[in-house]
Design an enzyme around this catalytic site. Structure first.
Site: not given
Ligand SMILES: NC(=O)c1ccc[n+]([C@@H]2O[C@H](COP(=O)([O-])OP(=O)(O)OC[C@H]3O[C@@H](n4cnc5c(N)ncnc54)[C@H](O)[C@@H]3O)[C@@H](O)[C@H]2O)c1
Length: 519
Positions: A280, A302, A344, A386, A396, A401, A405, A408, A412, A424
């Protein structure tokens, strides 16, 4: 109060030959009344206002800008705005001690309005509890109850001399260490070792012999299990997560254990997810070894893995306890892979503003070559941006936040459409071009911004030939992007340096805008 801020601050300033500023004295000089008098006549809120004004003035003063030690009142960091300003202006060290120790030190001092009429140890314990989140947002903490003055000064100086950035999230705050070769620094190794009584190290087959094995040797007996995953996005799957789960459980780790991820973004996302779910939730640390991972995935927590329906569709937000960004690890990275990571960095600079973009333009040659100092400068700035965004909008929810993206959505889609054969970073570079086209198509772009960013991408060695890579099937992948809201994609539209807006776009509208312009 009583932790030693003024005494140690003065000694530290003398030792380093810099100015010393006592914020309480600065308040008194500005307001013509002592903190205790302001408290008594105008109340705590008025004093905090005066303190915040004095702090702002101090941080802007020549004396402090040139380098100084500033002793803050214990309440000066209660306002988030002041804390953020302090974290950006310099190194923030929290001095602390047990309430009984503090109480003994301040006993009989009439200038302590917060203790008036109270049992000092009890009042101090309550204050420390109420302020724990604020006090945790610092570069380091020193227990002045356990250390004598000389040892405390040494500990403060050690923190001051580290190249670290703080992700301020209350008691879950963590530091990002930067440097070339810092992964071998004994204090860094010690910090990693102290995260758990046993460590589960996760890496991939490429990084294992280069960086993970030497680090494991330094951590020695602490390492309970080592998981070497197959490399690459194709292995960012639940099966890889299960390998981490099974290795940890097979080694009988308990909740005192921690996970250490050493590798690129794939390893980080998988190890972080495994850490967030094992027993957990176990603490974890991240040693990113690609520029993508340093600049973009090292901060923010993330985690997750891909599904056949798309990238990163299952995951959690689980902040690490420590991040170690060692740009020396980039030396073994394939050149194209390293350059891909610069996409990035460009994305972050576009969100950050003119200074950041200008700095990248000035450093473009060095960055393309892999110059260590230029890479460190760019990585620090991207991570700082960031960290600011994550601190303001961790989950987000504030619409901030989601800005990360940028580039992206289409990026993506390009990656997925290529069966993850496309790098990437290259996909993000092309995704940035697509985003600029959307901005132009919406009539929202500052003149010349698209050409300026495209020039920078090319100067860094990144691809901008979107038309050659976009297939009729590509944008269909956008439909499975998780940043969709009720049929429309929340598209991040870059308008100019540091300026962007969110635009809900259907996939068809997006396809039209991306196809129309010609950058
Ligand atoms: N969590 C986040 O916030 C976040 C942010 C951005 C990207 N990501 C994820 O990161 C992934 C992309 O990261 P990546 O580009 O680092 O991919 P990656 O982890 O697949 O690494 C790229 C390749 O470089 C190799 N490698 C890594 N470090 C090396 C080194 N120092 N020397 C030699 N080889 C090395 C790897 O084995 C791999 O083959 C994507 O899955 C993306 O979704 C996550």
């Amino acid at each position: 109060m009583g932790a030693g801020k003024s005494t140690l601050g003065r000694a530290l300033a003398a030792r380093r030959g810099v100015a010393f500023v006592d914020l309480d004295e600065a308040v008194q000089a500005r307001e013509g009344a002592s903190p205790a008098q302001i408290f008594a006549t105008a109340g705590e809120a008025a004093f905090r206002d005066a303190e915040a004004r004095a702090l702002e003035a101090a941080l802007a003063s020549r004396e402090v800008v040139d380098g100084a030690v500033v002793a803050l009142g214990g309440g000066a960091v209660l306002r988030a705005r002041s804390r953020r300003a302090l974290l950006e202006a310099g190194v923030l060290v929290t001095l602390h001690a047990e309430p009984a120790v503090l109480a003994a030190r301040v006993e009989g001092d009439p200038g302590r309005p917060l203790l008036a009429g109270r049992d000092p140890a009890e009042a101090l314990a309550e204050l420390l509890d109420a302020r724990a989140d604020a006090y945790a947002e610092c570069h380091g903490a020193v227990d002045t109850g356990r250390l004598d003055a000389a040892a405390a000064l040494e500990a403060i100086e050690r923190i001051a001399d580290e190249d670290a950035l703080v992700v301020p999230l209350g008691r879950r705050s963590y530091r990002v260490r930067f440097g070339a070769g810092v992964i071998a620094d004994p204090t860094v190794v010690g910090e990693l070792a102290s995260l758990g009584d046993r460590l589960v190290m996760v890496t991939d087959a490429n990084v294992e012999p280069l960086w993970a094995a030497p680090l494991a040797a330094r951590l020695a007996a602490k390492v309970a299990a080592r998981v070497v995953l197959p490399a690459g996005e194709a292995h960012k799957t639940i099966e890889s997560v299960a390998r981490v789960w099974d290795a940890a459980l097979g080694a009988h780790v308990d909740r005192g254990a921690a996970v250490v991820a050493v590798g690129g973004g794939v390893v980080g996302d998988l190890a972080g997810f495994a850490a967030s779910t094992l027993l957990r939730g176990l603490p974890w640390a991240l040693v990113p070894t690609t520029l993508v991972a340093i600049a973009d995935s090292s901060v923010g927590g993330k985690t997750g893995f891909d599904r056949p329906q798309g990238k990163n569709l299952v995951g959690t937000v689980h902040q690490p306890r420590l991040v170690v960004c060692d740009v020396a690890t980039l030396a073994t990275l394939d050149d194209a892979e390293r350059i891909g990571g610069l996409a990035e960095v460009v994305k972050a600079a576009m969100l950050d503003g003119e200074d950041a973009l200008g700095a990248l333009e000035a450093d473009a040659d060095g960055l393309r070559r892999g110059d260590v100092e230029a890479t460190l400068r760019a990585a620090r700035r991207a991570v700082a941006l960031k960290a600011r965004i994550v601190a303001a909008d961790e989950h987000e929810r504030q619409g901030l936040r989601v800005a990360l993206n940028l580039g992206h959505t289409v990026g993506h889609a390009l990656e997925a459409d290529s069966g993850y054969a496309m790098r990437h970073g290259e996909a993000v570079s092309l995704g940035l071009v697509a985003a600029l086209r959307v901005a132009a198509g919406l009539g929202a772009l500052q003149p010349g911004y698209d050409a300026r960013v495209a020039d920078l991408l090319r100067a860094l060695g990144l691809p901008t030939d979107l038309d050659a890579r976009l297939r009729p099937s590509t944008l269909a992948w956008v439909a499975s992007d998780k940043k969709r809201a009720s049929g429309a994609v929340r598209f991040v539209v870059p308008l100019g340096p540091g300026v962007w807006r969110l635009e809900p776009l259907t996939v068809d509208a997006l396809a039209g805008l991306v196809a129309a312009a010609n950058l």
